[in-house]
Design an enzyme around this catalytic site. Structure first.
Site, PDB file in Angstrom:
ATOM      1  N   HIS A  74       1.745  -6.654  84.325  1.00  0.00           N
ATOM      2  CA  HIS A  74       2.112  -5.244  84.458  1.00  0.00           C
ATOM      3  C   HIS A  74       2.601  -4.972  85.874  1.00  0.00           C
ATOM      4  O   HIS A  74       1.870  -5.218  86.833  1.00  0.00           O
ATOM      5  CB  HIS A  74       0.901  -4.353  84.159  1.00  0.00           C
ATOM      6  N   GLN A  80      -0.613  -1.744  76.455  1.00  0.00           N
ATOM      7  CA  GLN A  80      -0.656  -3.060  75.802  1.00  0.00           C
ATOM      8  C   GLN A  80      -1.625  -3.088  74.626  1.00  0.00           C
ATOM      9  O   GLN A  80      -1.370  -3.728  73.607  1.00  0.00           O
ATOM     10  CB  GLN A  80      -1.029  -4.124  76.848  1.00  0.00           C
ATOM     11  N   CYS A 130       5.197   0.714  80.520  1.00  0.00           N
ATOM     12  CA  CYS A 130       3.871   1.335  80.484  1.00  0.00           C
ATOM     13  C   CYS A 130       4.005   2.851  80.596  1.00  0.00           C
ATOM     14  O   CYS A 130       4.775   3.368  81.407  1.00  0.00           O
ATOM     15  CB  CYS A 130       2.979   0.747  81.580  1.00  0.00           C
ATOM     16  N   GLU A 131       3.272   3.539  79.734  1.00  0.00           N
ATOM     17  CA  GLU A 131       3.443   4.991  79.666  1.00  0.00           C
ATOM     18  C   GLU A 131       2.746   5.717  80.812  1.00  0.00           C
ATOM     19  O   GLU A 131       2.961   6.902  81.014  1.00  0.00           O
ATOM     20  CB  GLU A 131       2.957   5.526  78.317  1.00  0.00           C
ATOM     21  N   HIS A 132       1.927   5.013  81.566  1.00  0.00           N
ATOM     22  CA  HIS A 132       1.241   5.675  82.680  1.00  0.00           C
ATOM     23  C   HIS A 132       2.099   5.740  83.937  1.00  0.00           C
ATOM     24  O   HIS A 132       1.937   6.633  84.758  1.00  0.00           O
ATOM     25  CB  HIS A 132      -0.082   4.956  82.994  1.00  0.00           C
ATOM     26  N   HIS A 133       2.981   4.744  84.122  1.00  0.00           N
ATOM     27  CA  HIS A 133       3.776   4.684  85.346  1.00  0.00           C
ATOM     28  C   HIS A 133       5.268   4.537  85.101  1.00  0.00           C
ATOM     29  O   HIS A 133       6.048   4.504  86.050  1.00  0.00           O
ATOM     30  CB  HIS A 133       3.302   3.506  86.208  1.00  0.00           C
ATOM     31  N   CYS A 184       2.869  -2.219  87.252  1.00  0.00           N
ATOM     32  CA  CYS A 184       2.057  -1.192  87.914  1.00  0.00           C
ATOM     33  C   CYS A 184       0.812  -1.801  88.558  1.00  0.00           C
ATOM     34  O   CYS A 184       0.176  -1.176  89.400  1.00  0.00           O
ATOM     35  CB  CYS A 184       1.694  -0.068  86.938  1.00  0.00           C
TER      36      CYS A 184
HETATM   37 ZN    ZN Z   1       0.894   1.316  84.285  1.00  0.00          ZN
END
Ligand code: ZN
Length: 185
Positions: A145, A117, A76-79, A147
């Site tokens: 996920h 996703q 995941c590109e956020h975390h 995260c």
């Molecule tokens: Zn994430």
């Protein structure tokens, strides 16, 4: 493309920032390992499923082709934490089909990038439409996920489900019903 040297330096700096002694035994090789790992995990960057999907062959018949339970792992590109699960892909051929492994390959190319996703699901659907040119496509992704499981709301076991339909699958409800039936839902 990944700049491994830069990733190594950044990983060392991250460890330092986390208050670690980067010289201690367990960590000495960690920046190198991290750089190699990201090269593998994000190996889909700059790749295209085009060559796989264009190796299609003529086929009789006009039924839905479904490949289900394609296991995938993404980041995941956020975390920068993993999310992983299963992809289910259906398409209605327009005279051409591809080897079944090519569908899994297509998922792989887009999963091995920094992702969300929703985008992953749409990219797989769009690639099939563009390179295989079927009458329609349906892509369902179910993933957990890390995260969500390890941090924040801490809800392990939660499945995120995303669905994209293209072509005749977005127009004809009967086809969508067939998709769910074939999936056994
Ligand atoms: Zn994430």
């Amino acid at each position: 493309m990944i700049d491994k040297e830069k990733v190594e330096r950044a990983a060392a700096l991250l460890l330092e920032g986390l208050g670690e002694d980067v010289g201690r035994e367990g960590l000495r090789e960690t920046p190198k390992r991290i750089a190699r790992m990201y090269e593998e995990l994000l190996g889909g960057m700059g790749q295209s499923p085009q060559e796989h999907l264009e190796k299609a062959f003529e086929a009789q018949g006009n039924g839905i082709v479904l490949e289900k339970d394609i296991v995938f792992h993404s980041v995941c590109e956020h975390h920068l934490l993993p999310f992983f699960g299963k992809a289910h892909i259906a398409y209605l051929p327009d005279g051409k089909v591809v080897g079944l492994s090519k569908l899994a390959r297509t998922v792989e190319v887009y999963a091995r990038r920094l992702q969300i996703q929703e985008r992953l699901t749409a990219q797989v659907a769009d690639a099939l439409m563009a390179y295989l040119q079927p009458k329609g496509v349906m892509v369902l992704l179910e993933a957990e996920h890390m995260c969500m499981a390890m941090r924040g709301v801490k809800k392990p076991g939660t499945q995120t489900v995303t669905l994209e339909s293209r072509g005749v699958f977005s127009e004809a409800e009967g086809l969508q019903e067939s998709f769910w039936r074939m999936l056994g839902r």
